[in-house]
Design an enzyme around this catalytic site. Structure first.
Site, mmCIF file in Angstrom:
data_model
loop_
_atom_site.group_PDB
_atom_site.id
_atom_site.type_symbol
_atom_site.label_atom_id
_atom_site.label_comp_id
_atom_site.label_asym_id
_atom_site.label_seq_id
_atom_site.Cartn_x
_atom_site.Cartn_y
_atom_site.Cartn_z
ATOM 1 N N LYS A 118 23.570 -7.704 33.391
ATOM 2 C CA LYS A 118 23.364 -8.246 34.739
ATOM 3 C C LYS A 118 21.912 -8.661 34.993
ATOM 4 O O LYS A 118 21.655 -9.595 35.743
ATOM 5 C CB LYS A 118 23.786 -7.217 35.792
ATOM 6 C CG LYS A 118 25.295 -7.060 35.889
ATOM 7 C CD LYS A 118 25.615 -5.944 36.860
ATOM 8 C CE LYS A 118 26.746 -6.314 37.753
ATOM 9 N NZ LYS A 118 26.983 -5.352 38.820
ATOM 10 N N ASP B 23 27.699 -8.504 44.649
ATOM 11 C CA ASP B 23 27.991 -7.072 44.834
ATOM 12 C C ASP B 23 27.755 -6.631 46.283
ATOM 13 O O ASP B 23 28.544 -5.859 46.843
ATOM 14 C CB ASP B 23 27.131 -6.211 43.900
ATOM 15 C CG ASP B 23 27.612 -6.261 42.462
ATOM 16 O OD1 ASP B 23 28.827 -6.489 42.250
ATOM 17 O OD2 ASP B 23 26.789 -6.070 41.549
#
Ligand code: ATR
Length: 276
Positions: free
Chosen positions: A69, A106
């Protein structure tokens, strides 16, 4: 010539455990979309080459998960502000001009889950207490601040990691010692566990919860088990609890919409498909 179906996938290492193929697979079937979503096992060493190759093979985008990520930020051509702020990307869009655009959904997933699971939730009603200061906490802190919480009380076993987040994200964060974490719950109207504690195979979260306010909205990023001891105890104290599966499901919505052209719904049928 018939156009091949659009492809998307999730890039990670390991990848077998990822629930994303079930999420997107369910939506593709449900909406009758001609497309595929695949798990892609990719090592650190191959990451850039794979990301650059995917658009040439018919991929319209991809999700990125652990451990890629952060490194994906260096590979993408364009980053959203929230991906920069969080320091991680989880959603890639391969644009027709060849550019790779990276976003982080997220925080969006976290907020959308709270809004769905606790429709009366008001981020401005009081301080938010956040347990943990790892990667997941970063996105959640950015999202909570963005949603307008007046103060974030942050506690982590390793205190300097919480101090570092305060230094980075600003003074609306107040750091509380891990041994005092139970006390910070007394004022909080939003309470979040961002640690891995309580997950199957991990120790339980031992923070005393007797100070929780019954009007608090309490959520956990752990979704295996779905009902963690933390959530069960909070519910027994009268709090509204929201499980962590919804965050995973909601964070997938913006990617699916961009890749396949339809905003999908997070509902019980999806939850059953992912858990089953
Ligand atoms: P993630 O990206 O999922 O947040 P992480 O960056 O490894 O994962 O962070 C895990 C979080 O769980 C951290 O806040 C970690 O605390 P430390 O920073 O002190 O390591 C917390 N955590 C993990 N195991 C813990 C334990 N046994 N007791 C307290 N906190 C724990």
């Amino acid at each position: 010539m018939i156009k091949p179906p659009p492809l998307a996938g999730v890039i990670g290492n390991p990848i077998g455990h990822s629930k994303s193929p079930k999420v997107h697979g369910h939506w593709l079937r449900r909406y009758g979309i001609r497309g595929q979503y695949l798990p892609l096992h990719v090592t650190d060493q191959d990451l850039e080459q794979v990301i650059r190759a995917l658009p040439k093979m018919g991929f319209v985008g991809a999700n990125v998960t652990i451990p890629h990520k952060t490194s994906t930020l260096q590979i993408a051509d364009q980053l959203t502000d929230r991906a920069i702020l969080i320091g991680a990307a989880n959603t890639l869009i391969f644009r027709e001009d060849g550019k790779i655009y990276a976003d982080n959904t997220d925080g969006y997933g976290f907020i959308a889950n709270l809004k769905q699971g606790a429709p009366h939730w008001n981020p401005k009603s009081g301080p938010a207490a956040v347990l943990g200061a790892g990667g997941a906490a970063r996105a959640i802190i950015v999202a909570l601040a963005d949603a307008g919480v007046p103060e974030i009380l942050l506690s982590n076993r390793t205190r300097p990691k919480a101090e570092a987040l305060r230094a980075e994200f600003g003074t609306r964060i107040n750091v509380v010692d891990w041994v005092q974490a139970g006390n910070m719950l007394e004022d909080a109207t939003t309470v979040v566990n961002t640690t891995s504690l309580g997950m199957t195979g991990q120790p339980e979260l031992r923070v005393p919860l007797d100070g929780l306010r019954p009007d608090a909205v309490v959520t956990d990023i752990v979704y295996s088990p779905l009902r963690t001891q933390f959530l069960a105890q909070a519910e027994a104290m009268g709090c509204t609890v929201v499980d962590g599966l919804g965050m995973l499901l909601h964070q997938a919505v913006p990617g699916f919409e961009r890749w396949f052209g339809l905003r999908p719904e997070v509902d019980d049928a999806l939850r059953k498909a992912v858990l089953g």
